[in-house]
Design a protein around this motif. Structure first.
Motif, mmCIF file in Angstrom:
data_model
loop_
_atom_site.group_PDB
_atom_site.id
_atom_site.type_symbol
_atom_site.label_atom_id
_atom_site.label_comp_id
_atom_site.label_asym_id
_atom_site.label_seq_id
_atom_site.Cartn_x
_atom_site.Cartn_y
_atom_site.Cartn_z
ATOM 1 N N VAL A 150 36.540 -12.259 -1.245
ATOM 2 C CA VAL A 150 37.118 -11.494 -2.347
ATOM 3 C C VAL A 150 38.320 -10.680 -1.846
ATOM 4 C CG1 VAL A 150 36.657 -9.590 -3.951
ATOM 5 C CG2 VAL A 150 34.995 -11.428 -3.696
ATOM 6 N N PHE A 151 38.171 -10.093 -0.660
ATOM 7 C CA PHE A 151 39.257 -9.297 -0.082
ATOM 8 C C PHE A 151 40.510 -10.140 0.111
ATOM 9 C CE2 PHE A 151 41.666 -7.583 3.471
ATOM 10 C CZ PHE A 151 41.727 -6.231 3.181
ATOM 11 N N PHE A 152 40.354 -11.325 0.706
ATOM 12 C CA PHE A 152 41.516 -12.165 1.001
ATOM 13 C C PHE A 152 42.042 -12.903 -0.222
ATOM 14 C CE2 PHE A 152 39.816 -11.724 5.376
ATOM 15 C CZ PHE A 152 40.927 -11.087 5.912
ATOM 16 N N GLU A 153 41.258 -12.931 -1.296
ATOM 17 C CA GLU A 153 41.762 -13.493 -2.554
ATOM 18 C C GLU A 153 42.584 -12.462 -3.326
ATOM 19 O OE1 GLU A 153 38.278 -15.005 -4.513
ATOM 20 O OE2 GLU A 153 38.163 -16.741 -3.187
ATOM 21 N N GLY A 154 42.615 -11.216 -2.833
ATOM 22 C CA GLY A 154 43.485 -10.219 -3.441
ATOM 23 C C GLY A 154 42.799 -8.994 -4.004
ATOM 24 N N ASN A 155 41.501 -9.065 -4.262
ATOM 25 C CA ASN A 155 40.796 -7.904 -4.805
ATOM 26 C C ASN A 155 40.214 -7.105 -3.641
ATOM 27 O OD1 ASN A 155 39.336 -6.035 -6.234
ATOM 28 N ND2 ASN A 155 38.429 -7.533 -7.640
ATOM 29 N N ALA A 157 39.687 -3.852 -3.076
ATOM 30 C CA ALA A 157 38.697 -2.800 -3.335
ATOM 31 C C ALA A 157 37.304 -3.405 -3.519
ATOM 32 C CB ALA A 157 39.097 -1.993 -4.570
ATOM 33 N N LYS A 158 37.205 -4.492 -4.266
ATOM 34 C CA LYS A 158 35.914 -5.157 -4.494
ATOM 35 C C LYS A 158 35.396 -5.774 -3.190
ATOM 36 C CE LYS A 158 32.816 -6.585 -7.516
ATOM 37 N NZ LYS A 158 31.925 -5.649 -8.181
ATOM 38 N N GLY A 159 36.300 -6.360 -2.408
ATOM 39 C CA GLY A 159 35.911 -6.932 -1.125
ATOM 40 C C GLY A 159 35.337 -5.879 -0.193
ATOM 41 N N ILE A 160 35.995 -4.728 -0.131
ATOM 42 C CA ILE A 160 35.511 -3.632 0.714
ATOM 43 C C ILE A 160 34.163 -3.129 0.207
ATOM 44 C CG2 ILE A 160 35.980 -1.236 1.390
ATOM 45 C CD1 ILE A 160 38.976 -2.069 1.518
ATOM 46 N N GLN A 161 33.986 -3.113 -1.105
ATOM 47 C CA GLN A 161 32.701 -2.695 -1.688
ATOM 48 C C GLN A 161 31.576 -3.630 -1.232
ATOM 49 O OE1 GLN A 161 32.812 -2.484 -5.973
ATOM 50 N NE2 GLN A 161 30.594 -2.284 -6.140
ATOM 51 N N TYR A 162 31.814 -4.943 -1.268
ATOM 52 C CA TYR A 162 30.814 -5.908 -0.798
ATOM 53 C C TYR A 162 30.502 -5.710 0.690
ATOM 54 C CZ TYR A 162 30.624 -8.933 -4.960
ATOM 55 O OH TYR A 162 30.408 -9.449 -6.207
ATOM 56 N N VAL A 163 31.540 -5.525 1.492
ATOM 57 C CA VAL A 163 31.336 -5.346 2.937
ATOM 58 C C VAL A 163 30.566 -4.060 3.218
ATOM 59 C CG1 VAL A 163 32.502 -4.996 5.147
ATOM 60 C CG2 VAL A 163 33.288 -6.788 3.598
ATOM 61 N N ASN A 164 30.870 -2.987 2.492
ATOM 62 C CA ASN A 164 30.124 -1.739 2.674
ATOM 63 C C ASN A 164 28.654 -1.901 2.289
ATOM 64 O OD1 ASN A 164 32.184 -0.160 3.734
ATOM 65 N ND2 ASN A 164 32.923 0.459 1.709
ATOM 66 N N GLU A 165 28.415 -2.656 1.224
ATOM 67 C CA GLU A 165 27.028 -2.947 0.830
ATOM 68 C C GLU A 165 26.324 -3.767 1.925
ATOM 69 O OE1 GLU A 165 24.679 -5.144 -2.856
ATOM 70 O OE2 GLU A 165 26.773 -4.547 -3.143
ATOM 71 N N ALA A 166 27.056 -4.706 2.516
ATOM 72 C CA ALA A 166 26.502 -5.517 3.610
ATOM 73 C C ALA A 166 26.173 -4.632 4.806
ATOM 74 C CB ALA A 166 27.492 -6.609 4.005
ATOM 75 N N ILE A 167 27.041 -3.693 5.124
ATOM 76 C CA ILE A 167 26.794 -2.786 6.249
ATOM 77 C C ILE A 167 25.553 -1.941 5.997
ATOM 78 C CG2 ILE A 167 27.704 -0.752 7.457
ATOM 79 C CD1 ILE A 167 30.518 -2.044 7.075
ATOM 80 N N ASP A 168 25.404 -1.438 4.777
ATOM 81 C CA ASP A 168 24.222 -0.635 4.437
ATOM 82 C C ASP A 168 22.943 -1.457 4.574
ATOM 83 O OD1 ASP A 168 25.850 1.532 3.914
ATOM 84 O OD2 ASP A 168 25.877 1.205 1.733
ATOM 85 N N LEU A 169 22.983 -2.708 4.125
ATOM 86 C CA LEU A 169 21.806 -3.580 4.260
ATOM 87 C C LEU A 169 21.512 -3.890 5.723
ATOM 88 C CD1 LEU A 169 22.022 -6.241 1.416
ATOM 89 C CD2 LEU A 169 20.132 -4.708 1.886
#
Length: 189
Positions: A150-155, A157-169
């Motif tokens: 998602v990050f490299f497709e241009g979004n 903020a959403k990509g960073i949100q997914y990665v932060n969720e992954a880090i929390d998990l």
């Protein structure tokens, strides 16, 4: 002038002896490696360093190792095809941890093998199975891959949100890295 010529001959003699020593060292290394590499080849009775067969290893694990080796050698299409076969293997169907591993491997190999559209299918299947089995580790990896895509497709903020969720998990998992595992094993002995 004679002194310079004498110095030149001494340096030339030293250089030639160094080159000969290097040649001998390389030759000995080659002979040593050749012996180690040919052990376990067809007709050899001893187990080789790179032999892939163990008496107690299942064919599923052997195929998994081959697929991983193909992936590591950048043979992504062959690795992808072998991972597909492993996904339909009864061993993977019966063991959720093995199926999660194969799905994760398919996610990684699919994009590199030219199956970008299939990657989304494998990611969804990986997340669903990880949630179903309560496996935060593989769910975290899937979210991380989605975040990167998602990050490299241009979004961004959403990509960073997914990665932060992954880090929390990932922080909730009890898995440790292989280097930490080796360190703790060495500390115990």
């Amino acid at each position: 002038m004679f002194d310079n010529g004498k110095v030149f001959l001494i340096k030339l003699t030293y250089s030639l002896s160094t080159i000969n020593s290097m040649r001998q060292t390389i030759y000995l290394l080659f002979l040593t490696m050749a012996a180690a590499l040919t052990t376990g080849c067809t007709g050899s009775s001893t187990q080789g360093v790179f032999s892939q067969t163990d008496a107690d290893e299942s064919s599923f694990e052997q195929s998994q190792r081959v697929a991983d080796s193909l992936y590591n050698c950048m043979q992504f299409r062959d690795a992808y095809n072998l991972y597909l076969q492993l996904l339909n293997n009864p061993v993977a169907e019966a063991n959720s941890e093995k199926k999660l591993y194969v799905l994760c491997s398919l996610c990684n190999a699919s994009e590199l093998a030219g199956h970008k559209v299939d990657q989304n299918k494998w990611l969804k299947e990986l997340i669903d199975l990880a949630k179903e089995t309560g496996n935060n580790y593989y769910e975290s990896i899937a979210l991380s891959i989605i975040g990167q895509n998602v990050f490299f497709e241009g979004n961004r903020a959403k990509g960073i949100q997914y990665v932060n969720e992954a880090i929390d998990l990932m922080a909730k998992t009890k898995r440790i890295s292989r280097s930490e595992e080796r360190f703790s094993r060495n500390a115990e002995t």
